[in-house]
Each structure stands twice: as C-alpha cells, then as structure tokens.
Scaffold this active site. Structure first.
Site, PDB file in Angstrom:
ATOM      1  N   SER B  10       0.815  -1.215   0.000  1.00 25.73           N
ATOM      2  CA  SER B  10       0.000   0.000   0.000  1.00 25.73           C
ATOM      3  C   SER B  10       0.851   1.269   0.000  1.00 25.73           C
ATOM      4  O   SER B  10       2.054   1.235   0.231  1.00 25.73           O
ATOM      5  CB  SER B  10      -0.949  -0.010   1.200  1.00 25.73           C
ATOM      6  OG  SER B  10      -0.206  -0.117   2.379  1.00 25.73           O
ATOM      7  N   CYS B  11       0.183   2.398  -0.286  1.00 23.80           N
ATOM      8  CA  CYS B  11       0.836   3.702  -0.302  1.00 23.80           C
ATOM      9  C   CYS B  11       1.144   4.122   1.132  1.00 23.80           C
ATOM     10  O   CYS B  11       0.291   3.916   1.992  1.00 23.80           O
ATOM     11  CB  CYS B  11      -0.068   4.746  -0.955  1.00 23.80           C
ATOM     12  SG  CYS B  11      -0.594   4.329  -2.620  1.00 23.80           S
ATOM     13  N   PRO B  12       2.260   4.768   1.427  1.00 26.45           N
ATOM     14  CA  PRO B  12       3.311   5.124   0.472  1.00 26.45           C
ATOM     15  C   PRO B  12       4.450   4.108   0.426  1.00 26.45           C
ATOM     16  O   PRO B  12       5.490   4.384  -0.163  1.00 26.45           O
ATOM     17  CB  PRO B  12       3.826   6.447   1.051  1.00 26.45           C
ATOM     18  CG  PRO B  12       3.739   6.235   2.535  1.00 26.45           C
ATOM     19  CD  PRO B  12       2.552   5.325   2.767  1.00 26.45           C
ATOM     20  N   THR B  13       4.266   2.926   1.039  1.00 25.64           N
ATOM     21  CA  THR B  13       5.349   1.939   1.047  1.00 25.64           C
ATOM     22  C   THR B  13       5.728   1.518  -0.371  1.00 25.64           C
ATOM     23  O   THR B  13       6.903   1.323  -0.675  1.00 25.64           O
ATOM     24  CB  THR B  13       4.922   0.693   1.865  1.00 25.64           C
ATOM     25  OG1 THR B  13       4.356   1.166   3.090  1.00 25.64           O
ATOM     26  CG2 THR B  13       6.094  -0.214   2.173  1.00 25.64           C
TER      27      THR B  13
END
Lengths: 315, 74
Positions: B10-13
C-alpha cells in the site's frame, strides 16, 4: 480602601487587539498568538516555548485555527509576556467581531498536491486585513491549496481553494492513459482512438492530470482560486457556496474587502450576524452583482445561497 | 528489464520500495513496476515523475497495471 501597592499596572493597548481570553478561575487568561497559515520559524517557536514555560502551566494549546495559545497566564503578567515575546511581529491574535487570522495548508512549496501559494496569500491577508472590525460578527478566511481542501475552505466566511485549468496538446500525448486513471472525477476517459476525452463540466480543477502526464501534453493554462462564501460552523453550520473561479492570487485581498463592504452594508442594524446568514436573507444575486463590478471575469453567472447543515435531526 | 512486483503493497510503502529499487539500476535503464488498481496506480506514477524519472507507459494487465519507468540520474 485598596492598597495602591497591590494594584496592577497594565498597558491596555495590549488588550485592544483581542487575543487575551478569560479562563475559568480568578485572574487567569489565555494569550492567543497568531500564526497566519500555521507556519512559524523554529526561532519563534523556541521563544514562545520559553515564555510559556516561565509564565504558563507547562503546556500550550494549538487552536483549531492554527494559533498557539499560552494557557493560565496571570493578568498581572500581560505586559511582561508581551515584552518577553518581543520581536514586534509577535502579535497576539484577535477575537470578537473582526477579520481573524487566516488559516492555510502548507501550500505548493513542498506539498505535491498544492497548486497555489496559500502561505503567501495567508500572510498577505494577515498583513492587510487582520483585525479589521466588521461591525457585526467574526469573519474568517481560509486557504486550501487544492480541491482536496484539507483546511475545509467552504466553512469559512470566505474560503479559497487552489485551482488550475488543464488543456491537452494531442500531438504530445503518448496514449498512456495515466491522466484518465488519475482523474478522480471521471472528467477524462480514453476514447476509441486511445486519446483522452475531456468533459470540462466534471472537472474540479485539481490538476492531477497535469501532474501525472509523462510528456507534459496536459498543461495548466489558468491558475487561481475557487472562492466560496458564507460558510461557518458552530451551533448552526452553513457550507459556503461558489461565487468565483480562477480568482488571481493577487486579487485576494481586494476580493475579501469587497465581500466585507457588501456585508457591512447589508447587515446594518441587524447586530451580531454572519455574512452567510445575510446572503440567505438578501439572496445570492445581490452579492454576485456587487462582486461582478470589480471582478467581471471571475464571478460565476449564478449560484445558490450558503447551504444549511441540519445537525439536530435525529435527536 | 527488471520487473518489480508492488502488488499488495500500500501507499506510500510501494513508492518507497520503487525508489529503493531504482537506486540499484543504472541511469537510462528501464524498470517495470506492477501496481494495483486504485490508489497505487494513481499515486506511484506521479510520485516517480516528481522524483525526475521518465514515465514511458502504463498498460493494464490481468487485474493490475504495468508501469514502465526510465531511470533519470541524480
């Protein structure tokens, strides 16, 4: 008889701008320091910390409109607090029927969504209009850098929201489809020829297409603020409605001044009443006509009055 | 060409992983990123463009997207 040695000497000019707010209990006040746009230098933050530590109760409160509030300040320390905060610009924030400290998001300098320089706008409004008496009620101004609208611009008396108008140069388009994928409003879809088809009516001017476009085929051709007027929260919330689009940043102060002029005139004799309620009473056309005189290119053709939010239904 | 699978991240990973992956390739090389629909495909391309890399294309695959990027140097 009062002991003269025990009376307090105070510079009452410090009180006039407001920002000294009575607390529960004897002699104690909150001192509200203005932080237009919510940004302050680390140096100023250190100075505030020092003064809060010396005269307050070991904590400060961050107000919902981005001011720093020193808590539990004894009124006999007012002069010392003001003097020690020093640095001329360390002015206290206002309360009462005045133009308040403008709030703003971080703006476009470092936030990737930001479209306009909200920090600059907030400082300009603070410098030129802060503290102006409205004669009727408080008057709040807020700046959001983009349609994400973190600062909730439409619940201000005048709320500004950054906007850009996108235009497509088909020759530079590589048909990657990123713009259509990025557009949260469905204003861009890929046509049968694998080129984007734009529906202007659905666009909310967020600029996501311009930001994602790998070849700069989408360009921003117009930039400014979407302006909503008549919002407020509190006991009887109103959401402000659309009055102008793509208002240039350099016209913000003049625009607010014109809204204020109309408000002052129309609210004459009505006492403590916000501009949103005056628009409901007078009709939106009256304010539109007034604003159209100076901002013919930006005022919308028609609009609706601020919208009532029924927060008591269900009790 | 290297393919980096960012599906399920998922964002921001996902963006940070993409950034780390691009550190390991040479300037001018192209890399493919597999991205989920929704927020990832809206955010990651834009963020990589903001870092100065060149977006070469986006294709829909089975239930996800393939983003092709050319690394642009420091």
């Amino acid at each position: 008889m009062a002991d003269k040695n025990k009376t307090t000497s105070l510079d009452l000019n410090n009180l006039k701008s407001g920002g000294f707010i009575k607390e529960r209990g004897k002699d104690l006040f909150t001192v509200r320091l203005r932080v237009p746009g919510g940004r302050m230098s680390v140096e100023r933050l250190k100075k505030i910390a020092e003064v809060a530590d010396k005269y307050g109760k070991g904590f400060v409160h961050l107000s919902v409109r981005q001011s720093v509030e020193l808590i539990n300040i004894n009124f006999s320390d007012f002069d010392a607090v003001v003097a020690e905060l020093g640095e001329g610009e360390q002015k206290v924030a206002s309360c009462g029927a005045r133009i308040r400290v403008p709030v703003a998001c971080g703006g476009c300098e470092y936030n990737p969504n930001g479209l306009v320089d909200t920090q600059k706008s907030a400082l300009e409004v603070d410098e030129k209009l802060f503290g102006t008496a409205t004669g009727h009620h408080k008057f709040k101004v807020g700046f959001a850098g983009c349609p994400f609208d973190c600062p909730k611009s439409a619940i201000n008396d005048v709320g500004f929201q950054g906007a850009i108008w996108p235009e497509l140069n088909l020759d530079e388009c590589i048909s990657c489809g990123l713009c259509a994928k990025s557009c949260a409003e469905g204003a861009i879809v890929m046509g049968p020829d694998k080129k984007p088809v734009f529906s202007p009516d659905r666009c909310t001017y967020c600029g996501d297409c311009v930001k994602v476009c790998p070849t700069e085929a989408w360009k921003s051709v117009k930039k400014g603020y979407t302006v909503r007027i008549g919002g407020k929260w509190g006991r009887h919330p109103l959401v402000g409605t659309l009055f102008a689009t793509f208002l240039p940043e350099e016209k913000v102060v003049e625009f607010i001044a014109e809204v204020l002029a109309w408000y002052k005139e129309k609210a004459e004799g009505l006492g403590r009443i916000r501009v949103g309620d005056i628009i409901i009473k007078e009709g939106a056309d009256s304010l539109l006509a007034h604003l159209r005189i100076n901002f013919p290119d930006h005022v919308v053709e028609k609009t609706i009055p601020p919208q009532v939010i029924e927060t008591q239904i269900g009790k | 060409m290297q393919t980096i699978d960012l599906r399920g991240v998922s964002c921001p990973t996902n963006f940070v992983k993409a950034k780390l992956a691009l550190e390991l390739v040479d300037e001018g090389e192209t890399v493919e990123f597999l991205l989920d629909d929704g927020e990832p495909v809206k955010n990651v391309p834009r963020s990589l463009k903001g870092e100065g890399h060149k977006l070469l294309g986006l294709k829909e695959a089975e239930g996800h997207y393939v983003l092709t990027i050319e690394k642009v140097g420091e």
